[in-house]
Design a protein around this motif. Structure first.
Motif, PDB file in Angstrom:
ATOM      1  N   ALA A 119      32.068  29.887  41.718  1.00 58.89           N
ATOM      2  CA  ALA A 119      33.300  30.668  41.653  1.00 58.89           C
ATOM      3  C   ALA A 119      33.007  32.162  41.672  1.00 58.89           C
ATOM      4  O   ALA A 119      33.733  32.939  42.291  1.00 58.89           O
ATOM      5  N   PHE A 120      31.929  32.583  41.018  1.00 56.08           N
ATOM      6  CA  PHE A 120      31.551  33.995  41.046  1.00 56.08           C
ATOM      7  C   PHE A 120      31.211  34.413  42.469  1.00 56.08           C
ATOM      8  O   PHE A 120      31.629  35.486  42.927  1.00 56.08           O
ATOM      9  N   ALA A 121      30.474  33.567  43.181  1.00 59.10           N
ATOM     10  CA  ALA A 121      30.103  33.888  44.566  1.00 59.10           C
ATOM     11  C   ALA A 121      31.331  33.946  45.472  1.00 59.10           C
ATOM     12  O   ALA A 121      31.412  34.797  46.362  1.00 59.10           O
ATOM     13  N   VAL A 122      32.290  33.063  45.245  1.00 60.62           N
ATOM     14  CA  VAL A 122      33.522  33.089  46.039  1.00 60.62           C
ATOM     15  C   VAL A 122      34.321  34.352  45.726  1.00 60.62           C
ATOM     16  O   VAL A 122      34.859  35.002  46.620  1.00 60.62           O
ATOM     17  N   GLY A 123      34.382  34.704  44.453  1.00 67.34           N
ATOM     18  CA  GLY A 123      35.160  35.864  44.059  1.00 67.34           C
ATOM     19  C   GLY A 123      34.539  37.190  44.438  1.00 67.34           C
ATOM     20  O   GLY A 123      35.238  38.189  44.589  1.00 67.34           O
ATOM     21  N   VAL A 124      33.233  37.224  44.611  1.00 67.60           N
ATOM     22  CA  VAL A 124      32.576  38.497  44.919  1.00 67.60           C
ATOM     23  C   VAL A 124      32.786  38.894  46.385  1.00 67.60           C
ATOM     24  O   VAL A 124      32.572  40.051  46.738  1.00 67.60           O
ATOM     25  N   ILE A 125      33.252  37.995  47.213  1.00 67.41           N
ATOM     26  CA  ILE A 125      33.435  38.296  48.640  1.00 67.41           C
ATOM     27  C   ILE A 125      34.400  39.465  48.854  1.00 67.41           C
ATOM     28  O   ILE A 125      34.063  40.414  49.564  1.00 67.41           O
ATOM     29  N   PHE A 181      35.389  37.729  34.823  1.00 63.93           N
ATOM     30  CA  PHE A 181      34.662  36.495  35.080  1.00 63.93           C
ATOM     31  C   PHE A 181      34.340  35.757  33.778  1.00 63.93           C
ATOM     32  O   PHE A 181      34.334  34.519  33.757  1.00 63.93           O
ATOM     33  N   LEU A 182      34.092  36.476  32.710  1.00 66.94           N
ATOM     34  CA  LEU A 182      33.701  35.840  31.450  1.00 66.94           C
ATOM     35  C   LEU A 182      34.796  34.946  30.869  1.00 66.94           C
ATOM     36  O   LEU A 182      34.528  33.797  30.518  1.00 66.94           O
ATOM     37  N   PRO A 183      36.067  35.395  30.772  1.00 66.99           N
ATOM     38  CA  PRO A 183      37.093  34.463  30.266  1.00 66.99           C
ATOM     39  C   PRO A 183      37.391  33.317  31.231  1.00 66.99           C
ATOM     40  O   PRO A 183      37.733  32.222  30.789  1.00 66.99           O
ATOM     41  N   VAL A 184      37.253  33.559  32.526  1.00 66.66           N
ATOM     42  CA  VAL A 184      37.455  32.462  33.476  1.00 66.66           C
ATOM     43  C   VAL A 184      36.377  31.394  33.264  1.00 66.66           C
ATOM     44  O   VAL A 184      36.649  30.197  33.311  1.00 66.66           O
ATOM     45  N   SER A 185      35.153  31.829  32.992  1.00 65.85           N
ATOM     46  CA  SER A 185      34.077  30.880  32.705  1.00 65.85           C
ATOM     47  C   SER A 185      34.378  30.074  31.450  1.00 65.85           C
ATOM     48  O   SER A 185      34.181  28.858  31.414  1.00 65.85           O
ATOM     49  N   ALA A 186      34.862  30.762  30.422  1.00 71.65           N
ATOM     50  CA  ALA A 186      35.182  30.072  29.172  1.00 71.65           C
ATOM     51  C   ALA A 186      36.332  29.080  29.369  1.00 71.65           C
ATOM     52  O   ALA A 186      36.260  27.942  28.886  1.00 71.65           O
ATOM     53  N   LEU A 187      37.375  29.493  30.070  1.00 68.71           N
ATOM     54  CA  LEU A 187      38.509  28.590  30.301  1.00 68.71           C
ATOM     55  C   LEU A 187      38.108  27.390  31.138  1.00 68.71           C
ATOM     56  O   LEU A 187      38.581  26.274  30.910  1.00 68.71           O
ATOM     57  N   THR A 188      37.248  27.610  32.116  1.00 70.64           N
ATOM     58  CA  THR A 188      36.790  26.490  32.938  1.00 70.64           C
ATOM     59  C   THR A 188      36.065  25.468  32.079  1.00 70.64           C
ATOM     60  O   THR A 188      36.291  24.263  32.215  1.00 70.64           O
ATOM     61  N   GLY A 219      36.348  23.334  39.237  1.00 73.79           N
ATOM     62  CA  GLY A 219      35.697  24.196  40.221  1.00 73.79           C
ATOM     63  C   GLY A 219      36.702  24.939  41.082  1.00 73.79           C
ATOM     64  O   GLY A 219      36.545  26.140  41.351  1.00 73.79           O
ATOM     65  N   LEU A 220      37.746  24.236  41.503  1.00 69.93           N
ATOM     66  CA  LEU A 220      38.790  24.882  42.299  1.00 69.93           C
ATOM     67  C   LEU A 220      39.551  25.913  41.478  1.00 69.93           C
ATOM     68  O   LEU A 220      39.870  26.992  41.974  1.00 69.93           O
ATOM     69  N   PHE A 221      39.835  25.581  40.224  1.00 75.31           N
ATOM     70  CA  PHE A 221      40.503  26.543  39.347  1.00 75.31           C
ATOM     71  C   PHE A 221      39.675  27.816  39.232  1.00 75.31           C
ATOM     72  O   PHE A 221      40.189  28.925  39.397  1.00 75.31           O
ATOM     73  N   ALA A 222      38.398  27.675  38.952  1.00 74.00           N
ATOM     74  CA  ALA A 222      37.538  28.844  38.769  1.00 74.00           C
ATOM     75  C   ALA A 222      37.417  29.648  40.063  1.00 74.00           C
ATOM     76  O   ALA A 222      37.516  30.879  40.053  1.00 74.00           O
ATOM     77  N   ALA A 223      37.199  28.962  41.187  1.00 76.04           N
ATOM     78  CA  ALA A 223      37.008  29.655  42.457  1.00 76.04           C
ATOM     79  C   ALA A 223      38.277  30.386  42.892  1.00 76.04           C
ATOM     80  O   ALA A 223      38.222  31.560  43.295  1.00 76.04           O
ATOM     81  N   LEU A 224      39.409  29.714  42.818  1.00 75.22           N
ATOM     82  CA  LEU A 224      40.664  30.350  43.234  1.00 75.22           C
ATOM     83  C   LEU A 224      41.051  31.488  42.293  1.00 75.22           C
ATOM     84  O   LEU A 224      41.521  32.546  42.744  1.00 75.22           O
ATOM     85  N   THR A 225      40.842  31.289  41.002  1.00 73.90           N
ATOM     86  CA  THR A 225      41.158  32.351  40.048  1.00 73.90           C
ATOM     87  C   THR A 225      40.290  33.578  40.287  1.00 73.90           C
ATOM     88  O   THR A 225      40.790  34.714  40.295  1.00 73.90           O
ATOM     89  N   MET A 226      38.988  33.370  40.500  1.00 73.52           N
ATOM     90  CA  MET A 226      38.105  34.509  40.735  1.00 73.52           C
ATOM     91  C   MET A 226      38.428  35.195  42.054  1.00 73.52           C
ATOM     92  O   MET A 226      38.356  36.422  42.151  1.00 73.52           O
ATOM     93  N   PHE A 227      38.796  34.448  43.071  1.00 76.98           N
ATOM     94  CA  PHE A 227      39.153  35.048  44.352  1.00 76.98           C
ATOM     95  C   PHE A 227      40.420  35.893  44.213  1.00 76.98           C
ATOM     96  O   PHE A 227      40.482  37.024  44.711  1.00 76.98           O
ATOM     97  N   VAL A 228      41.426  35.355  43.521  1.00 74.88           N
ATOM     98  CA  VAL A 228      42.675  36.102  43.331  1.00 74.88           C
ATOM     99  C   VAL A 228      42.425  37.343  42.480  1.00 74.88           C
ATOM    100  O   VAL A 228      42.923  38.443  42.791  1.00 74.88           O
ATOM    101  N   LEU A 229      41.644  37.195  41.416  1.00 75.15           N
ATOM    102  CA  LEU A 229      41.340  38.357  40.569  1.00 75.15           C
ATOM    103  C   LEU A 229      40.550  39.413  41.334  1.00 75.15           C
ATOM    104  O   LEU A 229      40.751  40.618  41.141  1.00 75.15           O
TER     105      LEU A 229
END
Length: 177
Positions: free
Chosen positions: A87-93, A61-68, A32-42
């Motif tokens: 993670a999508f919600a965190v990254g959309v901010i 978001f799609l490859p991050v979902s697959a990697l997670t 969860g942290l990997f996905a959230a931080l990756t989406m926020f940075v991206l």
């Protein structure tokens, strides 16, 4: 007579290339942290370089979902489809924009989540599908292994355990008529 020729199984080059990638096993919280931080940075990079392109954010978001879903431990597979939407919600901010303080930012995030629900559902579907396939494969692999559970014979317990049960009065149960 000679021994039968053993045919070597060759793997496709794509499979060999994929085996060279890292294969971490993250806990549920780690995934969860990997996905959230990756989406926020991206999302921050998307905002800086591409002026908040929602299509690029959704495609990333799609490859991050697959990697997670690929990198979570087998014991925590259920967390992958749960942590990916978070993670999508965190990254959309950063991508959502918004102005006018906390209320304006909140409305921009809610609007972005509603407008880009297709990307959100797609990534969740990818993570859920990968996690389900991994879980089924894990269950089949466990079923193929010989049963190595504890034997049911009473002599299989160590003598000290049997003696402790007898001393505690739990050695025998009364039979029912």
């Amino acid at each position: 007579m000679g021994a039968p020729a053993v045919r070597a199984r060759t793997l496709p080059p794509v499979v060999l290339a994929l085996r060279r990638f890292p294969n971490p096993r993250l806990t549920g919280i780690g995934a969860g942290l990997f996905a959230a931080l990756t989406m926020f940075v991206l999302a921050c990079v998307d905002r800086l370089l591409l002026d908040s392109s929602e299509v690029v954010f959704g495609l990333l978001f799609l490859p991050v979902s697959a990697l997670t879903a690929l990198w979570v431990r087998p014991a925590d597979l259920v967390t992958a489809p749960i942590s990916v939407p978070i993670a999508f919600a965190v990254g959309v901010i950063p991508v959502a924009g918004g102005s006018g303080g906390l209320g304006g930012q909140t409305m921009a995030v809610v609007t972005a989540l509603a407008v880009h629900a297709g990307w959100l559902y797609g990534g969740t579907l990818i993570a859920g599908s990968i996690a389900s396939v991994r879980k089924v494969r894990h269950m089949r692999a466990r079923r193929r292994q010989p049963a190595q559970s504890a034997p049911s014979a009473p002599h299989a317990q160590p003598v000290a355990v049997r003696g402790a049960k007898a001393a505690a009065g739990g050695a025998r149960r009364p039979r029912r008529p």
